[in-house]
Design a protein around this motif. Structure first.
Motif, PDB file in Angstrom:
ATOM      1  N   PHE B 206       5.365 -10.936   4.046  1.00  0.00           N
ATOM      2  CA  PHE B 206       5.481  -9.677   3.282  1.00  0.00           C
ATOM      3  C   PHE B 206       4.259  -8.769   3.417  1.00  0.00           C
ATOM      4  CE2 PHE B 206       8.155 -12.689   0.840  1.00  0.00           C
ATOM      5  CZ  PHE B 206       9.340 -11.977   0.802  1.00  0.00           C
ATOM      6  N   CYS B 207       3.087  -9.371   3.508  1.00  0.00           N
ATOM      7  CA  CYS B 207       1.858  -8.572   3.429  1.00  0.00           C
ATOM      8  C   CYS B 207       0.656  -9.399   3.859  1.00  0.00           C
ATOM      9  CB  CYS B 207       1.640  -8.086   1.983  1.00  0.00           C
ATOM     10  SG  CYS B 207       1.591  -9.444   0.784  1.00  0.00           S
ATOM     11  N   PRO B 208      -0.484  -8.736   4.132  1.00  0.00           N
ATOM     12  CA  PRO B 208      -1.687  -9.506   4.439  1.00  0.00           C
ATOM     13  C   PRO B 208      -2.051 -10.411   3.266  1.00  0.00           C
ATOM     14  CG  PRO B 208      -2.009  -7.198   5.010  1.00  0.00           C
ATOM     15  CD  PRO B 208      -0.716  -7.288   4.243  1.00  0.00           C
ATOM     16  N   VAL B 209      -2.583 -11.603   3.570  1.00  0.00           N
ATOM     17  CA  VAL B 209      -2.974 -12.544   2.511  1.00  0.00           C
ATOM     18  C   VAL B 209      -4.444 -12.949   2.604  1.00  0.00           C
ATOM     19  CG1 VAL B 209      -0.661 -13.496   2.173  1.00  0.00           C
ATOM     20  CG2 VAL B 209      -2.193 -14.530   3.884  1.00  0.00           C
ATOM     21  N   ALA B 210      -5.093 -12.610   3.743  1.00  0.00           N
ATOM     22  CA  ALA B 210      -6.496 -12.997   3.903  1.00  0.00           C
ATOM     23  C   ALA B 210      -7.381 -11.974   3.210  1.00  0.00           C
ATOM     24  CB  ALA B 210      -6.840 -13.122   5.384  1.00  0.00           C
ATOM     25  N   LEU B 211      -7.327 -11.983   1.878  1.00  0.00           N
ATOM     26  CA  LEU B 211      -8.041 -10.983   1.091  1.00  0.00           C
ATOM     27  C   LEU B 211      -9.456 -11.450   0.779  1.00  0.00           C
ATOM     28  CD1 LEU B 211      -5.352  -9.985  -1.594  1.00  0.00           C
ATOM     29  CD2 LEU B 211      -5.537  -9.283   0.803  1.00  0.00           C
ATOM     30  N   SER B 212     -10.391 -10.513   0.760  1.00  0.00           N
ATOM     31  CA  SER B 212     -11.741 -10.809   0.290  1.00  0.00           C
ATOM     32  C   SER B 212     -11.722 -10.874  -1.233  1.00  0.00           C
ATOM     33  CB  SER B 212     -12.687  -9.698   0.736  1.00  0.00           C
ATOM     34  OG  SER B 212     -12.347  -8.511   0.044  1.00  0.00           O
TER      35      SER B 212
END
Lengths: 492, 492
Positions: B206-212
């Motif tokens: 669904f979306c990027p997950v490697a968030l800072s």
């Protein structure tokens, strides 16, 4: 997945291949997983490590252990080897059968296991123990993968000490007595692993010990015995690999120990074996019950392997002899063979030689053979046959030229000589590599000493090593002195 | 000993140095021993490996892990790190105190342990277990070495499943419901290690997950929740290193599991946590007593760490939902949020969300929030905040274009859907890396099927992978069918 194989110069023990993280993810493999690598000459199995730095996507770096692999290869995830499942089984305390143990031994031999798996194997053997039947199967498997020696004699004597005692250089004396009594005794010994000297290190002071199987046979043909280094004939190639995983955590599981010792005796063609189990404070076995259990395992596994086996439990609470370190122990050996030398070493050697002769059903008097000089003659003959100087005398055996003597700080009685600490001091001084390094004990437990009396002398071949050893010696109490009526050790 | 240091290009994890055998003997060090290396900029500790091929006498090859070391360095034997003694202690079933566990955790973090030692640590934890107080200390130490997130909210909700169940994509639905109820829930999840998809893999559809950490805070500020990948924020850096040693032998010691999960929850700043313990045939926990014990450990350690913790034991005997694999699970998630979808996934998600809301002492009706569409709105808001398309619909979620359907060989009733086998088939098809790969289950346990009826459809993004998966699927019985009145399985 198709990858370009490149060689990489890593001296790994196990068959490591390096993958880029992206390719590993695509393949669905993780560090320490296995992959099949299909090359023109067949399929090999690699153990995966990841490195985005060293390996580009599309590449597979192959270490030397797998041989030369180049060009485009097909890489697919491989199941873990059956032996890993068996280690898992042993961790769950399930008994392993002959075939399962054999797979483990063969995979250890071929370096097919990762260090994590090897560590787990050693821990499983340590924590869950090995049944008698497991130990028997393990010994058989370990013997099967090594070189073997064969002899025409009906009786081939052998001896093993499980170690842990300083000095204790019984073997050269015992072998000389037994061979002089007419019993074949092709003795192979180990070098020091964590001690200040092994029998092979001490014997190397007299003559070469790295004999081939042919050289061993020639020596035994000429003298009835030999005193060789076992490592040169590769009787149990799996042993070293397992010891490598045992040493970091100082694990020495009994089942593994029994299997390892007896597999080597079987490979050496021995028929009658004496096992010395030193027992006491600071030895590998500290109480008599454990010693008896271990002896019983040795005996039963030995018999299963078709050997006649006797065990002796000996006092392992303090070093035997005066010297600790190759040259210093060699001096003890030659002194005892020449009719003098430390009384404890002489008594222990004669006693054990007699037990072994009795075990072989040979009528001979070990003490008489030693006293008559026959043992010394036989020792000189063995030294000569192995390529050493048969005329060697005590004056040839010179310890390191740097020495310092540790003295008693108070009047009292020697209550303990510590195997471990004596060993530490000798190793700090440079033993076993510096053959003249080590120490000489001037007193035994029970001796009365006065303040300032010499307790032991440390020898080294380099001044820096002497200083290092003496620093340690001054910090620890390798030889313990107590005022005879004093129970208070220190007032704080 | 003075040696010439040279860099060597080996991507080892631990601080390996290579010595020539001769120098190692002189130093008296063995493979896996440590040495001190004195350089101009200080002293570092290396773990010894031997290589006569790669290293000449007088040389010391230093791997990258130790940084750049060059020129003449002084090398001396170093004692083994205290943590190795503590691992030894744990092997002997002695309880470790807070300081000892902390040393182990720090040495694991710094890669100061060899693989043999790491393997021994995992085995010791597995075989001797961890006491409650050890687990608490371990959790504290593991939390202390990681990054931390902090929140102003008094209540920060969180959820964890110990895994092992196919599909089971409860988290995105639960987070959407809980966030919609006004409770802060900054959820971080893992990627698949050995499964066909982790929550992070599914959310990445669904979306990027490697968030800072900053991106997580922004998402939570905007929506009350997030669905991020935990690996990017490094909440428990020790975890991966320990899992690396657990995976080869499939060990998952309970104490380590509890400490690992709760250290991450603490680092994430969570105050109210729900732990899902799936239990049943093929799940990680197979009997209810074990599940209860594990729940009790979770609760007590969680409370010790200052969190309010609730546990649920759920049916883990079969996959939850229809899809297995990232895209196929994403379809289930969106379907449930949209008011349809697999009933078991919907019921489990609502039920767990309600338990968590109750645990947070928030009066809200999870089922109503889902039915009203508020949860779907919240999910779309989170997806948008993380950088995905909030208008995503089922037609955007397209599984792999290669598919084949496995059918029932006989009339009967579905008696078992096997988590492990379903997982294997999905991974063979390419999941989780190939996001469209996996399988879709057409029946649940208890369903009656006729011969030839579809049981499940395998999807892949490459034809080769489809063939491989189907080959496995045809060999195993991932979905088991029995004639209702038949007890005989096979006549041999």
């Amino acid at each position: 997945m198709r990858l370009a194989a490149v060689d990489i110069d890593i001296g790994t023990r196990s068959p490591t291949v390096l993958l880029n993280g992206t390719d590993a993810a695509t393949l669905g493999v993780h560090p320490l997983d296995r992959v099949h690598i299909e090359t023109d000459s067949g399929t090999v199995v690699g153990i995966v490590e990841l490195s985005d730095e060293l390996v580009a996507p599309g590449e597979l770096a192959v270490t030397r252990r797998l041989g030369h692999v180049e060009g485009s290869v097909e890489v697919t995830p491989a199941p873990r080897p059956a032996s890993v499942e068996f280690i898992r089984k042993k961790l769950d305390d399930d008994e392993l059968d002959a075939e399962e143990l054999d797979r483990i031994v063969r995979d250890v031999r071929e370096d097919r296991l990762s260090d994590v798996e090897l560590g787990a194997y050693v821990c499983a053997m340590y924590l869950n123990g090995a049944s008698l039947s497991e130990t028997m199967h393990l010994a058989e498997s370990m013997a099967a993968v090594g070189e073997t020696l064969t002899w025409d004699d009906e009786v081939v004597a052998d001896k093993h000490s499980i170690g842990g005692v300083g000095g204790n250089r019984v073997t050269p004396i015992l072998v000389s007595i037994v061979a002089a009594a007419g019993v074949t005794i092709p003795k192979t010994s180990s070098r020091a692993v964590t001690s200040a000297a092994g029998t092979a290190d001490t014997m190397e002071v007299f003559c070469p010990v790295a004999l081939s199987a042919d050289e061993i046979r020639a020596t035994v043909a000429a003298t009835g015995g030999c005193l060789a280094w076992g490592g040169a004939v590769n009787l149990s190639p799996v042993d070293d690999k397992i010891i490598r995983a045992e040493t970091p955590l100082s694990l020495d599981p009994h089942g593994q120990l029994v299997a390892s010792v007896l597999s080597k005796k079987r490979s050496a063609g021995s028929t009658h074996v004496l096992v010395d189990i030193p027992c006491g404070e600071g030895a590998k076995v500290t109480n008599l019950n454990d010693a008896r259990e271990l002896a019983s395992d040795f005996r039963r596994v030995g018999e299963h392997l078709g050997m006649t086996l006797d065990c002796v439990v000996t006092d392992g609470s303090a070093p035997i002899g005066r010297g600790v370190g190759p040259v210093l122990e060699a001096r003890d050996v030659l002194s005892v063979l020449s009719g003098s030398g430390p009384g404890d070493l002489r008594r222990k050697s004669v006693r054990l030689a007699q037990v072994l002769l009795d075990c072989c059903d040979v009528t001979a008097d070990a003490a008489a053979i030693l006293e008559s000089g026959e043992a010394l003659d036989r020792f000189r003959a063995i030294v000569a046959a192995q390529g050493g100087d048969p005329e060697v005398s005590l004056s040839d055996l010179v310890p390191g030229r740097f020495e310092r003597t540790v003295t008693a700080r108070d009047d009292g009685v020697v209550t303990h000589v510590d195997n471990g600490l004596v060993n530490d001091v000798a190793r700090r001084a440079g033993a076993p590599r510096a053959t003249g390094a080590g120490l000489e004990l001037h007193h035994r437990v029970g001796d009365a000493v006065g303040r300032g009396d010499p307790l032991y002398t440390v020898y080294a071949e380099a001044e820096g090593r002497l200083d290092e050893a003496v620093t340690v010696a001054e910090r620890v109490e390798a030889v313990r002195i107590r005022a005879p009526d004093e129970t208070l050790i220190e007032r704080l």
